[in-house]
Design a protein around this motif. Structure first.
Motif, PDB file in Angstrom:
ATOM      1  N   LEU A  60       0.843  -1.187   0.000  1.00  0.00           N
ATOM      2  CA  LEU A  60       0.000   0.000   0.000  1.00  0.00           C
ATOM      3  C   LEU A  60       0.883   1.243   0.000  1.00  0.00           C
ATOM      4  CD1 LEU A  60      -2.513  -1.156   2.756  1.00  0.00           C
ATOM      5  CD2 LEU A  60      -2.867  -1.239   0.285  1.00  0.00           C
ATOM      6  N   SER A  61       0.609   2.149  -0.916  1.00  0.00           N
ATOM      7  CA  SER A  61       1.404   3.372  -1.041  1.00  0.00           C
ATOM      8  C   SER A  61       0.511   4.579  -0.770  1.00  0.00           C
ATOM      9  CB  SER A  61       1.998   3.473  -2.446  1.00  0.00           C
ATOM     10  OG  SER A  61       2.624   4.718  -2.649  1.00  0.00           O
ATOM     11  N   PHE A  62       0.942   5.436   0.158  1.00  0.00           N
ATOM     12  CA  PHE A  62       0.173   6.630   0.503  1.00  0.00           C
ATOM     13  C   PHE A  62       1.052   7.877   0.403  1.00  0.00           C
ATOM     14  CE2 PHE A  62      -1.481   3.113   3.081  1.00  0.00           C
ATOM     15  CZ  PHE A  62      -2.823   3.112   2.744  1.00  0.00           C
ATOM     16  N   VAL A  63       0.429   8.993   0.065  1.00  0.00           N
ATOM     17  CA  VAL A  63       1.100  10.287   0.115  1.00  0.00           C
ATOM     18  C   VAL A  63       0.222  11.219   0.940  1.00  0.00           C
ATOM     19  CG1 VAL A  63       2.000  12.246  -1.172  1.00  0.00           C
ATOM     20  CG2 VAL A  63       2.151   9.954  -2.158  1.00  0.00           C
ATOM     21  N   LEU A  64       0.816  11.797   1.988  1.00  0.00           N
ATOM     22  CA  LEU A  64       0.110  12.749   2.841  1.00  0.00           C
ATOM     23  C   LEU A  64       0.724  14.127   2.616  1.00  0.00           C
ATOM     24  CD1 LEU A  64       0.014  10.615   6.119  1.00  0.00           C
ATOM     25  CD2 LEU A  64      -1.717  10.756   4.314  1.00  0.00           C
ATOM     26  N   SER A  65      -0.099  15.064   2.151  1.00  0.00           N
ATOM     27  CA  SER A  65       0.415  16.389   1.780  1.00  0.00           C
ATOM     28  C   SER A  65      -0.277  17.497   2.575  1.00  0.00           C
ATOM     29  CB  SER A  65       0.200  16.637   0.283  1.00  0.00           C
ATOM     30  OG  SER A  65       0.859  15.675  -0.492  1.00  0.00           O
ATOM     31  N   MET A  90      -6.659   4.229   9.277  1.00  0.00           N
ATOM     32  CA  MET A  90      -6.777   3.241   8.200  1.00  0.00           C
ATOM     33  C   MET A  90      -6.735   1.811   8.727  1.00  0.00           C
ATOM     34  SD  MET A  90      -7.178   4.958   5.370  1.00  0.00           S
ATOM     35  CE  MET A  90      -6.813   3.757   4.078  1.00  0.00           C
ATOM     36  N   LYS A  91      -6.583   1.653  10.070  1.00  0.00           N
ATOM     37  CA  LYS A  91      -6.532   0.335  10.717  1.00  0.00           C
ATOM     38  C   LYS A  91      -5.392  -0.529  10.152  1.00  0.00           C
ATOM     39  CE  LYS A  91     -11.406   0.162  12.074  1.00  0.00           C
ATOM     40  NZ  LYS A  91     -11.635   1.607  11.906  1.00  0.00           N
ATOM     41  N   LEU A  92      -4.198   0.083  10.137  1.00  0.00           N
ATOM     42  CA  LEU A  92      -3.018  -0.597   9.589  1.00  0.00           C
ATOM     43  C   LEU A  92      -1.903  -0.728  10.639  1.00  0.00           C
ATOM     44  CD1 LEU A  92      -2.907   1.266   6.156  1.00  0.00           C
ATOM     45  CD2 LEU A  92      -3.332  -1.182   6.463  1.00  0.00           C
ATOM     46  N   GLN A  93      -2.276  -0.661  11.926  1.00  0.00           N
ATOM     47  CA  GLN A  93      -1.253  -0.626  12.976  1.00  0.00           C
ATOM     48  C   GLN A  93      -0.367  -1.866  13.020  1.00  0.00           C
ATOM     49  OE1 GLN A  93      -4.610  -0.032  13.303  1.00  0.00           O
ATOM     50  NE2 GLN A  93      -5.028   1.044  15.225  1.00  0.00           N
ATOM     51  N   GLU A  94      -0.947  -3.032  12.839  1.00  0.00           N
ATOM     52  CA  GLU A  94      -0.189  -4.281  13.015  1.00  0.00           C
ATOM     53  C   GLU A  94       0.373  -4.807  11.701  1.00  0.00           C
ATOM     54  OE1 GLU A  94       0.642  -5.328  15.978  1.00  0.00           O
ATOM     55  OE2 GLU A  94      -0.482  -3.603  16.744  1.00  0.00           O
ATOM     56  N   ARG A  95       1.013  -3.938  10.960  1.00  0.00           N
ATOM     57  CA  ARG A  95       1.637  -4.336   9.690  1.00  0.00           C
ATOM     58  C   ARG A  95       2.977  -3.640   9.547  1.00  0.00           C
ATOM     59  NH1 ARG A  95      -2.348  -6.364   5.917  1.00  0.00           N
ATOM     60  NH2 ARG A  95      -4.370  -6.398   6.957  1.00  0.00           N
ATOM     61  N   GLN A  96       3.828  -4.222   8.728  1.00  0.00           N
ATOM     62  CA  GLN A  96       5.103  -3.574   8.445  1.00  0.00           C
ATOM     63  C   GLN A  96       4.830  -2.251   7.724  1.00  0.00           C
ATOM     64  OE1 GLN A  96       6.589  -6.888   6.116  1.00  0.00           O
ATOM     65  NE2 GLN A  96       8.280  -7.186   7.558  1.00  0.00           N
ATOM     66  N   ALA A  97       5.530  -1.217   8.132  1.00  0.00           N
ATOM     67  CA  ALA A  97       5.305   0.086   7.509  1.00  0.00           C
ATOM     68  C   ALA A  97       6.521   0.976   7.703  1.00  0.00           C
ATOM     69  CB  ALA A  97       4.070   0.756   8.114  1.00  0.00           C
ATOM     70  N   ILE A 108       6.153  20.303   1.587  1.00  0.00           N
ATOM     71  CA  ILE A 108       6.564  19.087   2.309  1.00  0.00           C
ATOM     72  C   ILE A 108       5.480  18.019   2.198  1.00  0.00           C
ATOM     73  CG2 ILE A 108       6.928  18.180   4.648  1.00  0.00           C
ATOM     74  CD1 ILE A 108       8.334  20.790   5.326  1.00  0.00           C
ATOM     75  N   HIS A 109       5.893  16.772   1.989  1.00  0.00           N
ATOM     76  CA  HIS A 109       4.925  15.686   1.918  1.00  0.00           C
ATOM     77  C   HIS A 109       5.535  14.392   2.437  1.00  0.00           C
ATOM     78  CE1 HIS A 109       7.135  15.938  -1.898  1.00  0.00           C
ATOM     79  NE2 HIS A 109       6.988  14.632  -1.996  1.00  0.00           N
ATOM     80  N   ILE A 110       4.666  13.486   2.874  1.00  0.00           N
ATOM     81  CA  ILE A 110       5.081  12.213   3.471  1.00  0.00           C
ATOM     82  C   ILE A 110       4.745  11.067   2.521  1.00  0.00           C
ATOM     83  CG2 ILE A 110       4.727  10.618   5.407  1.00  0.00           C
ATOM     84  CD1 ILE A 110       3.704  13.124   6.993  1.00  0.00           C
ATOM     85  N   HIS A 111       5.716  10.183   2.288  1.00  0.00           N
ATOM     86  CA  HIS A 111       5.477   8.941   1.549  1.00  0.00           C
ATOM     87  C   HIS A 111       5.430   7.804   2.557  1.00  0.00           C
ATOM     88  CE1 HIS A 111       5.992  10.333  -2.644  1.00  0.00           C
ATOM     89  NE2 HIS A 111       6.776  11.241  -2.092  1.00  0.00           N
ATOM     90  N   LEU A 112       4.325   7.105   2.589  1.00  0.00           N
ATOM     91  CA  LEU A 112       4.118   6.000   3.537  1.00  0.00           C
ATOM     92  C   LEU A 112       3.899   4.704   2.757  1.00  0.00           C
ATOM     93  CD1 LEU A 112       3.357   4.724   6.342  1.00  0.00           C
ATOM     94  CD2 LEU A 112       1.016   5.562   5.920  1.00  0.00           C
ATOM     95  N   TYR A 113       4.655   3.666   3.129  1.00  0.00           N
ATOM     96  CA  TYR A 113       4.504   2.352   2.500  1.00  0.00           C
ATOM     97  C   TYR A 113       4.151   1.332   3.578  1.00  0.00           C
ATOM     98  CZ  TYR A 113       6.921   4.812  -1.207  1.00  0.00           C
ATOM     99  OH  TYR A 113       7.264   5.740  -2.154  1.00  0.00           O
ATOM    100  N   VAL A 114       3.090   0.573   3.327  1.00  0.00           N
ATOM    101  CA  VAL A 114       2.612  -0.409   4.292  1.00  0.00           C
ATOM    102  C   VAL A 114       2.458  -1.753   3.583  1.00  0.00           C
ATOM    103  CG1 VAL A 114       0.802  -0.996   5.957  1.00  0.00           C
ATOM    104  CG2 VAL A 114       1.328   1.403   5.484  1.00  0.00           C
ATOM    105  N   ASN A 115       2.891  -2.814   4.247  1.00  0.00           N
ATOM    106  CA  ASN A 115       2.724  -4.155   3.681  1.00  0.00           C
ATOM    107  C   ASN A 115       1.241  -4.503   3.686  1.00  0.00           C
ATOM    108  OD1 ASN A 115       2.995  -6.796   2.801  1.00  0.00           O
ATOM    109  ND2 ASN A 115       4.824  -7.164   4.042  1.00  0.00           N
ATOM    110  N   ARG A 116       0.701  -4.760   2.515  1.00  0.00           N
ATOM    111  CA  ARG A 116      -0.718  -5.099   2.426  1.00  0.00           C
ATOM    112  C   ARG A 116      -0.998  -6.464   3.051  1.00  0.00           C
ATOM    113  NH1 ARG A 116      -4.312  -5.564  -3.152  1.00  0.00           N
ATOM    114  NH2 ARG A 116      -6.275  -6.104  -2.088  1.00  0.00           N
ATOM    115  N   ILE A 117       0.008  -7.310   3.111  1.00  0.00           N
ATOM    116  CA  ILE A 117      -0.143  -8.649   3.687  1.00  0.00           C
ATOM    117  C   ILE A 117       0.239  -8.602   5.164  1.00  0.00           C
ATOM    118  CG2 ILE A 117       0.442 -11.083   3.453  1.00  0.00           C
ATOM    119  CD1 ILE A 117      -0.868  -9.765   0.957  1.00  0.00           C
ATOM    120  N   ASN A 118      -0.643  -9.098   6.027  1.00  0.00           N
ATOM    121  CA  ASN A 118      -0.317  -9.083   7.450  1.00  0.00           C
ATOM    122  C   ASN A 118       0.462 -10.344   7.841  1.00  0.00           C
ATOM    123  OD1 ASN A 118      -2.175 -11.183   7.709  1.00  0.00           O
ATOM    124  ND2 ASN A 118      -3.726  -9.937   8.731  1.00  0.00           N
TER     125      ASN A 118
END
Length: 289
Positions: A60-65, A90-97, A108-118
């Motif tokens: 999962l790829s997110f950009v927060l601006s 987004m209820k993604l606390q228990e995943r690699q990120a 300024i902006h944030i790039h966030l990557y989260v493993n879609r597979i738990n």
């Protein structure tokens, strides 16, 4: 603040873009990871992703601006808090990120990557993830007293209030005086009055709506006025009955000498409008249907 989100398959390339020294990237958040560079982080993602071979877009790829004004005041600790709150929403606390902030530009902006597979091998449901990301970012912005995307949009609309009023006035004159019979005529008559209308057509060649360009501004029809969405305009245009029924049957229409797809709702609206117009005309002439 604006939030964008999508599922991707090119984890390594995206991670390399996010963690780019040339962009003054700074790690502001990480969980369940120990790697020290994009390659190592990608490998850690892949270990977990190997449990689920069916899911191809497994990151999962997110950009927060934040807005430019908000961004100027944000320190690392505050950027970390933004990310943590977004992950929770987004209820993604228990995943690699892992998340990086780019400060190489004024925005300024944030790039966030989260493993879609738990860790149990299950894939996170990504339906409507773009909209959900936007709503989560708005909620976080409100929690932290930051500017939301809706407030940004409203500020822009307020700034061009007079332009919107002028476009609406021209639109009404065209509708009442020229009585266009199709979108081509409507676009032609508006252009004669210095309003350029640009059709928005997606990759599936389907007409999505119109943008109105006037005096250096470009606005969606619904942003000019709620009565100027594509559907509302279609309701007021008196299409030829045969043409409208053909559009409804094929879900297409001719627009600026090209064939574009339209939604079934829009095509049906036009057909029903044309039928009603024909009925009224026939009654007025004393004819039997």
């Amino acid at each position: 603040m604006i939030g964008l989100g999508k599922s991707i398959s090119h984890t390594g390339a995206s991670m390399g873009y996010g963690w780019n020294d040339e962009k003054d990237a700074e790690v502001v958040y990480r969980q369940h990871l120990s790697g020290g560079d994009p390659k190592e982080i990608t490998q850690e993602f892949k270990v977990i992703q190997s449990q689920n071979h069916k899911c191809k877009k497994n990151t999962l790829s997110f950009v927060l601006s934040p807005t430019i004004e908000d961004g100027r005041e944000l320190k690392t600790r505050e950027l970390r808090e933004i990310t943590e709150r977004f992950v929770k929403e987004m209820k993604l606390q228990e995943r690699q990120a892992i998340a990086f902030v780019h400060r190489n530009m004024s925005h300024i902006h944030i790039h966030l990557y989260v493993n879609r597979i738990n860790f149990e091998g299950k894939a996170y449901k990504d339906n409507f993830i773009g909209k959900r990301s936007q709503l989560a970012a708005e909620k976080v912005a409100r929690q932290l007293g930051m500017t939301t995307v809706r407030e940004v949009q409203q500020q822009k609309l307020d700034k061009v209030k007079d332009i919107r009023a002028e476009i609406k006035q021209i639109h009404e004159k065209v509708m009442t005086e020229m009585r266009p019979k199709d979108f081509d005529q409507y676009i032609k008559y508006m252009k004669q009055r210095h309003v350029e209308i640009v059709p928005s057509i997606n990759k599936q060649n389907q007409l999505q709506g119109f943008r109105f360009e006037y005096k250096g501004e470009s606005l969606k029809g619904s942003h000019v006025h709620r009565s100027m969405s594509m559907g509302r305009i279609a309701e007021r245009i008196g299409l030829d009955r045969t043409v409208a029924q053909k559009n409804a049957k094929e879900n297409t229409m001719n627009l600026l000498e090209k064939t574009a797809g339209v939604s079934s709702n829009l095509a049906t609206t036009q057909a029903n409008k044309a039928i009603k117009m024909a009925v009224k005309k026939s009654i007025g002439l004393g004819m039997e249907i």
